[in-house]
Write an enzyme that holds these catalytic residues in place. Structure first.
Site, mmCIF file in Angstrom:
data_model
loop_
_atom_site.group_PDB
_atom_site.id
_atom_site.type_symbol
_atom_site.label_atom_id
_atom_site.label_comp_id
_atom_site.label_asym_id
_atom_site.label_seq_id
_atom_site.Cartn_x
_atom_site.Cartn_y
_atom_site.Cartn_z
ATOM 1 N N ASN A 69 0.822 -1.195 0.000
ATOM 2 C CA ASN A 69 0.000 0.000 0.000
ATOM 3 C C ASN A 69 0.863 1.255 0.000
ATOM 4 O OD1 ASN A 69 -2.338 1.659 0.228
ATOM 5 N ND2 ASN A 69 -3.359 0.041 1.397
ATOM 6 N N HIS A 92 23.150 0.998 12.757
ATOM 7 C CA HIS A 92 24.483 1.319 13.264
ATOM 8 C C HIS A 92 24.686 0.606 14.600
ATOM 9 C CE1 HIS A 92 25.180 4.558 10.336
ATOM 10 N NE2 HIS A 92 23.886 4.751 10.436
#
Length: 180
Positions: A81, A111
């Site tokens: 969607n 990270h």
């Protein structure tokens, strides 16, 4: 990046990824302003973004965002969607008949938590979504997650662990685990 690993930010691999991100950002910005009925224009841009034509029975409603595109593997009859984001550098696979609600986010890169390593490294792990899964609106799927066949991820859920087949997962409340 196809499995769990670290990539040094100041490396040739990171530079190549960065160049692809800039190219795909330009392509998705063009895709996201096309008239909805411009099927040929959308098909051409999706082919450039994904590196192959979108399967005939696969549907993606723009706006659509991805950072790499070439590591996004969409099976037949996938429905995505509006306003979804796929950070796919480490790989995202959506099995047949997967439905993705609006504003869902799939993130395969991040990270390290350690502040000393955070700006020097990129971590990543692939996301695998089995057949007939429903991802609710605004759900976030994090690196390394596998979601089993027929599972449902509720709207707004943040998924950081594998989801067993034929199960419902909910929740998005942040919890402090440790401080430094």
């Amino acid at each position: 990046m196809s499995s769990d690993r670290l990539m040094r930010i100041h490396s040739a691999e990171f530079q190549a990824m960065s160049e692809r991100v800039l190219r795909v950002t330009e392509l998705t910005s063009r895709l996201n302003v096309l008239p909805f009925e411009d099927e040929a224009g959308k098909a051409g841009l999706f082919e450039q973004i994904l590196g192959k034509p979108l399967l005939a029975k696969t549907t993606i409603y723009p706006p659509f965002y991805t950072d790499h595109g070439l590591h996004l593997d969409l099976a037949e009859r996938v429905f995505i969607n509006q306003n979804c984001t796929f950070l796919d550098y480490a790989g995202i696979r959506l099995g047949e008949r997967v439905m993705v609600g609006p504003k869902a986010t799939f993130i395969t890169v991040g990270h390290p938590v350690d502040p000393e390593e955070r700006r020097g490294w990129l971590s990543g792990a692939p996301i695998d979504v089995a057949e007939n899964v429903w991802i609710g609106a605004g759900a976030t799927i994090l690196p390394g997650v596998s979601i089993g066949r027929d599972a449902v991820v509720a709207a707004g859920a943040v998924v950081a662990e594998d989801v067993p087949p034929a199960s419902l997962v909910t929740g998005g409340k942040a919890t402090v685990h440790r401080r430094w």
